[in-house]
Design a protein around this motif. Structure first.
Motif, PDB file in Angstrom:
ATOM      1  N   ARG A  65     -28.686 149.058  75.805  1.00  0.00           N
ATOM      2  CA  ARG A  65     -30.294 148.366  75.834  1.00  0.00           C
ATOM      3  C   ARG A  65     -31.082 149.050  77.180  1.00  0.00           C
ATOM      4  NH1 ARG A  65     -30.596 142.261  76.014  1.00  0.00           N
ATOM      5  NH2 ARG A  65     -29.136 141.884  74.330  1.00  0.00           N
ATOM      6  N   GLY A  66     -30.552 150.231  77.651  1.00  0.00           N
ATOM      7  CA  GLY A  66     -31.309 151.068  78.441  1.00  0.00           C
ATOM      8  C   GLY A  66     -31.355 150.641  79.896  1.00  0.00           C
ATOM      9  N   ASP A  67     -32.526 151.078  80.777  1.00  0.00           N
ATOM     10  CA  ASP A  67     -32.267 150.856  82.195  1.00  0.00           C
ATOM     11  C   ASP A  67     -32.930 149.391  82.592  1.00  0.00           C
ATOM     12  OD1 ASP A  67     -35.182 151.115  82.529  1.00  0.00           O
ATOM     13  OD2 ASP A  67     -35.289 153.219  82.641  1.00  0.00           O
ATOM     14  N   PHE A  68     -33.010 149.353  84.045  1.00  0.00           N
ATOM     15  CA  PHE A  68     -33.216 148.099  84.504  1.00  0.00           C
ATOM     16  C   PHE A  68     -34.457 147.433  83.927  1.00  0.00           C
ATOM     17  CE2 PHE A  68     -35.218 150.731  87.386  1.00  0.00           C
ATOM     18  CZ  PHE A  68     -36.739 149.866  87.834  1.00  0.00           C
ATOM     19  N   ARG A  69     -35.369 148.459  83.850  1.00  0.00           N
ATOM     20  CA  ARG A  69     -36.556 147.652  83.223  1.00  0.00           C
ATOM     21  C   ARG A  69     -36.407 146.903  81.690  1.00  0.00           C
ATOM     22  NH1 ARG A  69     -39.693 153.411  83.521  1.00  0.00           N
ATOM     23  NH2 ARG A  69     -37.838 153.864  82.516  1.00  0.00           N
ATOM     24  N   GLU A  70     -35.444 147.040  81.215  1.00  0.00           N
ATOM     25  CA  GLU A  70     -34.976 146.233  80.080  1.00  0.00           C
ATOM     26  C   GLU A  70     -33.975 145.129  80.497  1.00  0.00           C
ATOM     27  OE1 GLU A  70     -34.292 148.377  76.509  1.00  0.00           O
ATOM     28  OE2 GLU A  70     -35.516 150.259  77.255  1.00  0.00           O
ATOM     29  N   THR A  71     -33.107 145.528  81.193  1.00  0.00           N
ATOM     30  CA  THR A  71     -31.731 144.804  81.441  1.00  0.00           C
ATOM     31  C   THR A  71     -32.194 143.482  82.526  1.00  0.00           C
ATOM     32  OG1 THR A  71     -31.090 146.389  82.918  1.00  0.00           O
ATOM     33  CG2 THR A  71     -30.039 146.447  80.584  1.00  0.00           C
ATOM     34  N   VAL A  72     -32.954 144.136  83.451  1.00  0.00           N
ATOM     35  CA  VAL A  72     -33.014 142.737  84.484  1.00  0.00           C
ATOM     36  C   VAL A  72     -33.842 141.642  83.656  1.00  0.00           C
ATOM     37  CG1 VAL A  72     -34.051 142.197  86.534  1.00  0.00           C
ATOM     38  CG2 VAL A  72     -32.658 144.307  86.348  1.00  0.00           C
ATOM     39  N   PRO A  73     -34.928 141.974  83.104  1.00  0.00           N
ATOM     40  CA  PRO A  73     -35.637 140.908  82.546  1.00  0.00           C
ATOM     41  C   PRO A  73     -34.910 140.293  81.377  1.00  0.00           C
ATOM     42  CG  PRO A  73     -37.268 142.837  82.706  1.00  0.00           C
ATOM     43  CD  PRO A  73     -35.716 143.285  83.118  1.00  0.00           C
ATOM     44  N   ALA A  74     -33.918 140.558  80.718  1.00  0.00           N
ATOM     45  CA  ALA A  74     -33.130 140.098  79.755  1.00  0.00           C
ATOM     46  C   ALA A  74     -32.177 139.076  80.609  1.00  0.00           C
ATOM     47  CB  ALA A  74     -32.240 141.067  79.198  1.00  0.00           C
ATOM     48  N   LEU A  75     -31.794 139.452  81.989  1.00  0.00           N
ATOM     49  CA  LEU A  75     -30.883 138.462  82.645  1.00  0.00           C
ATOM     50  C   LEU A  75     -31.713 137.415  83.054  1.00  0.00           C
ATOM     51  CD1 LEU A  75     -28.604 141.116  84.397  1.00  0.00           C
ATOM     52  CD2 LEU A  75     -28.007 139.814  82.479  1.00  0.00           C
ATOM     53  N   ARG A  76     -32.965 137.697  83.602  1.00  0.00           N
ATOM     54  CA  ARG A  76     -33.928 136.571  84.069  1.00  0.00           C
ATOM     55  C   ARG A  76     -34.393 135.605  82.962  1.00  0.00           C
ATOM     56  NH1 ARG A  76     -32.881 136.646  89.258  1.00  0.00           N
ATOM     57  NH2 ARG A  76     -33.593 138.434  90.492  1.00  0.00           N
ATOM     58  N   HIS A  77     -34.331 136.126  81.704  1.00  0.00           N
ATOM     59  CA  HIS A  77     -34.849 135.433  80.684  1.00  0.00           C
ATOM     60  C   HIS A  77     -33.573 134.318  80.583  1.00  0.00           C
ATOM     61  CE1 HIS A  77     -36.849 134.264  77.171  1.00  0.00           C
ATOM     62  NE2 HIS A  77     -35.676 134.395  76.254  1.00  0.00           N
TER      63      HIS A  77
END
Length: 129
Positions: A65-77
């Motif tokens: 998935r990549g770094d936090f700029r992709e993974t954090v929004p996925a968790l928040r979603h």
């Protein structure tokens, strides 16, 4: 009465789970249950399972998935509103300046994680129950 915290560690390196487990056992003032997911898909499934999660500790790079700029929004979603901390071996990188814009609450260097840091983070980011 001892406080209870459920930490979800998301890291594609299983050794990090072993290291964090050992450090958590040394925290006496908070009863911590560590949950571990190796992939973002399993982390999202864990969140959707309804099991309690007080805080997420997320490795900065979780493949594919990549770094936090992709993974954090996925968790928040997925509706997670609790604190998310990004763990990195290079938290001084310039892109970490936009951490909050992506929904993360804090960052910590892997080398700084010890029982005292874990206890401080939990006291800082989790409300008293």
């Amino acid at each position: 009465m001892t406080r209870k915290a459920h930490i979800l560690l998301v890291d594609d390196n299983p050794a990090e789970n072993l290291i964090l487990s050992g450090l958590i056992r040394k925290v006496d003032s908070i009863d911590i249950e560590l949950h571990y997911c190796r992939t973002m898909d399993s982390a999202i499934a864990f969140l959707l399972s309804g099991k309690p999660v007080s805080m997420i500790l997320l490795d900065n790079l979780v493949h594919p998935r990549g770094d936090f700029r992709e993974t954090v929004p996925a968790l928040r979603h997925q509706g997670f509103i609790g604190p998310i901390g990004v763990i990195s071996s290079s938290p001084g990188e310039p892109y970490f300046q936009s951490l909050e814009e992506y929904g993360a609450d804090f960052r910590i260097d892997k080398s700084e994680i010890d029982p005292t840091a874990i206890e401080f983070i939990l006291r800082e980011y989790l409300p008293e129950e």
